[in-house]
Design an enzyme around this catalytic site. Structure first.
Site, mmCIF file in Angstrom:
data_model
loop_
_atom_site.group_PDB
_atom_site.id
_atom_site.type_symbol
_atom_site.label_atom_id
_atom_site.label_comp_id
_atom_site.label_asym_id
_atom_site.label_seq_id
_atom_site.Cartn_x
_atom_site.Cartn_y
_atom_site.Cartn_z
ATOM 1 N N ASP A 152 0.842 -1.201 0.000
ATOM 2 C CA ASP A 152 0.000 0.000 0.000
ATOM 3 C C ASP A 152 0.877 1.251 0.000
ATOM 4 O OD1 ASP A 152 0.938 -0.064 2.589
ATOM 5 O OD2 ASP A 152 -1.003 0.333 3.527
ATOM 6 N N SER A 153 2.197 1.063 0.038
ATOM 7 C CA SER A 153 3.123 2.176 -0.188
ATOM 8 C C SER A 153 2.896 2.775 -1.572
ATOM 9 C CB SER A 153 4.578 1.720 -0.041
ATOM 10 O OG SER A 153 4.837 0.599 -0.865
ATOM 11 N N ASP A 213 -1.160 -6.398 -0.295
ATOM 12 C CA ASP A 213 -1.075 -5.706 0.998
ATOM 13 C C ASP A 213 -2.448 -5.164 1.384
ATOM 14 O OD1 ASP A 213 0.363 -4.826 3.145
ATOM 15 O OD2 ASP A 213 1.190 -3.052 2.159
ATOM 16 N N LYS A 224 -0.740 -9.598 3.126
ATOM 17 C CA LYS A 224 0.065 -9.120 4.253
ATOM 18 C C LYS A 224 -0.776 -8.111 5.025
ATOM 19 C CE LYS A 224 3.459 -5.866 3.774
ATOM 20 N NZ LYS A 224 2.952 -4.828 4.688
ATOM 21 N N GLU A 242 -0.603 -5.471 8.780
ATOM 22 C CA GLU A 242 0.282 -4.869 9.777
ATOM 23 C C GLU A 242 -0.215 -5.128 11.200
ATOM 24 O OE1 GLU A 242 0.911 -0.717 8.960
ATOM 25 O OE2 GLU A 242 1.552 -1.107 6.899
ATOM 26 N N GLU A 286 10.015 -4.511 10.088
ATOM 27 C CA GLU A 286 10.470 -3.238 9.492
ATOM 28 C C GLU A 286 11.143 -2.355 10.548
ATOM 29 O OE1 GLU A 286 7.566 -1.198 7.093
ATOM 30 O OE2 GLU A 286 8.809 0.611 6.940
HETATM 31 O O1 KIV Z 1 3.403 -1.075 1.563
HETATM 32 C C1 KIV Z 1 4.578 -1.475 1.617
HETATM 33 O O2 KIV Z 1 5.364 -1.341 0.669
HETATM 34 C C2 KIV Z 1 5.016 -2.095 2.838
HETATM 35 C C3 KIV Z 1 6.482 -2.039 3.129
HETATM 36 C C4 KIV Z 1 6.812 -0.710 3.728
HETATM 37 C C5 KIV Z 1 6.892 -3.124 4.000
HETATM 38 O O3 KIV Z 1 4.220 -2.556 3.592
#
Ligand code: KIV
Length: 282
Positions: free
Chosen positions: A46-47, A85, A115, A117, A184
């Site tokens: 989600d970056s 994500d 994934k 968090e 991280e």
């Molecule tokens: O969204 C992403 O790219 C991530 C990384 C910062 C681990 O979750």
């Protein structure tokens, strides 16, 4: 053709002490290049909100944004393990929302796992998604979606009190059924301990050596210039190459040296016939 890895490959790689190398990818061309280079995994993080969409955090990113980018990456890298994500809001509410959104990633975007968090506080979400038959990668330490609570994009686990929480998070992720864990921005001493302690593979972004390394594509290619975390190693300077190419193009258009004869499609009938055609419109 590249053989796509399975979850067992990643478990065996930990046993064999073979490192897993992966990056983020958000689009079709990057996915093609990643697969061609031999990346073990690609994360559609989600970056993308910050790297691609220009937001100042990952918080505004939606399920639709993530699914759309996952589909592009899947089309570009059909034989690579892809991680979807879960964006902010997709699993914070209830276990059942978390399962429904995880299912969408698998059904609509054909990713291999999701994934999310958090550690202890998302244990029931990880358990519920895993019970639905979906592979989960945990993500602890600096968790960007809760950077507000963490007081910013700050390294975690640097003092004993905080390191204890990071270790408890790691254990909670494994106990809840996740198949792997991403850490991280945590000190390498803490990461090394967690890597020894856990049976599941442990990967790092800015957390030192463990079972594999992740970098954000735009950071390692020198494409994202807003800020660069200390843990990034830059392997190329795409921003400079791109700006230089744009400048050269502008200059050539202005001075009339582009396009040349090499960049046009010539007529395939006698010129005299075209002259007659043009006259019809005069
Ligand atoms: O969204 C992403 O790219 C991530 C990384 C910062 C681990 O979750």
């Amino acid at each position: 053709m590249k053989k796509k890895k399975t979850v067992n490959d990643f478990i065996n790689m930990k046993k064999e002490r073979e490192q897993v190398a992966w990056i983020t990818a958000y689009d079709y061309p990057t996915a093609i290049f990643g697969e061609e280079a031999g990346m073990d995994m690609l994360l559609v993080g989600d970056s993308l909100g910050m790297l691609v969409m220009g937001y100042d955090s990952t918080v505004p990113v939606t399920m639709e944004d993530c699914l759309s980018h996952c589909r592009s990456v899947r089309r570009g890298a059909p034989n690579t393990w892809i991680i979807g994500d879960m964006p902010f809001g997709a699993y914070q509410t209830t276990d059942s929302d978390a399962v429904n959104n995880a299912v969408r990633f698998i059904k609509e975007a054909r990713v291999d796992c999701i994934k999310l968090e958090g550690g202890q506080r998302v244990a029931s979400r990880i358990r519920a998604i895993t019970d639905a038959g979906i592979l989960v990668m945990g993500h602890i330490g600096l968790t960007p979606q809760s950077s507000g609570q963490l007081g910013g994009f700050k390294a975690q686990g640097r003092d004993v009190k905080n390191a204890r929480e990071v270790i408890k998070d790691a254990l909670a992720v494994q106990e809840s059924g996740a198949f792997s864990l991403l850490i991280e921005a945590v000190p390498p001493e803490v990461t090394a301990f967690i890597t020894r302690k856990l049976e599941i593979p442990v990967y790092s972004i800015g957390a030192g050596p463990c079972d594999g390394q992740l970098l954000i594509c735009g950071d390692m290619l020198g494409q994202f210039k807003i800020f660069t975390p200390k843990f990034v190693k830059q392997y190329a300077d795409i921003a400079s190459v791109t700006v230089e190419a744009f400048k050269n193009y502008i200059a050539e258009v202005k001075e009339g040296t582009f396009p040349t004869d090499d960049h046009v499609y010539h007529i395939i009938e006698p010129a005299a016939e075209f002259e007659r055609l043009f006259k019809e419109f005069e």
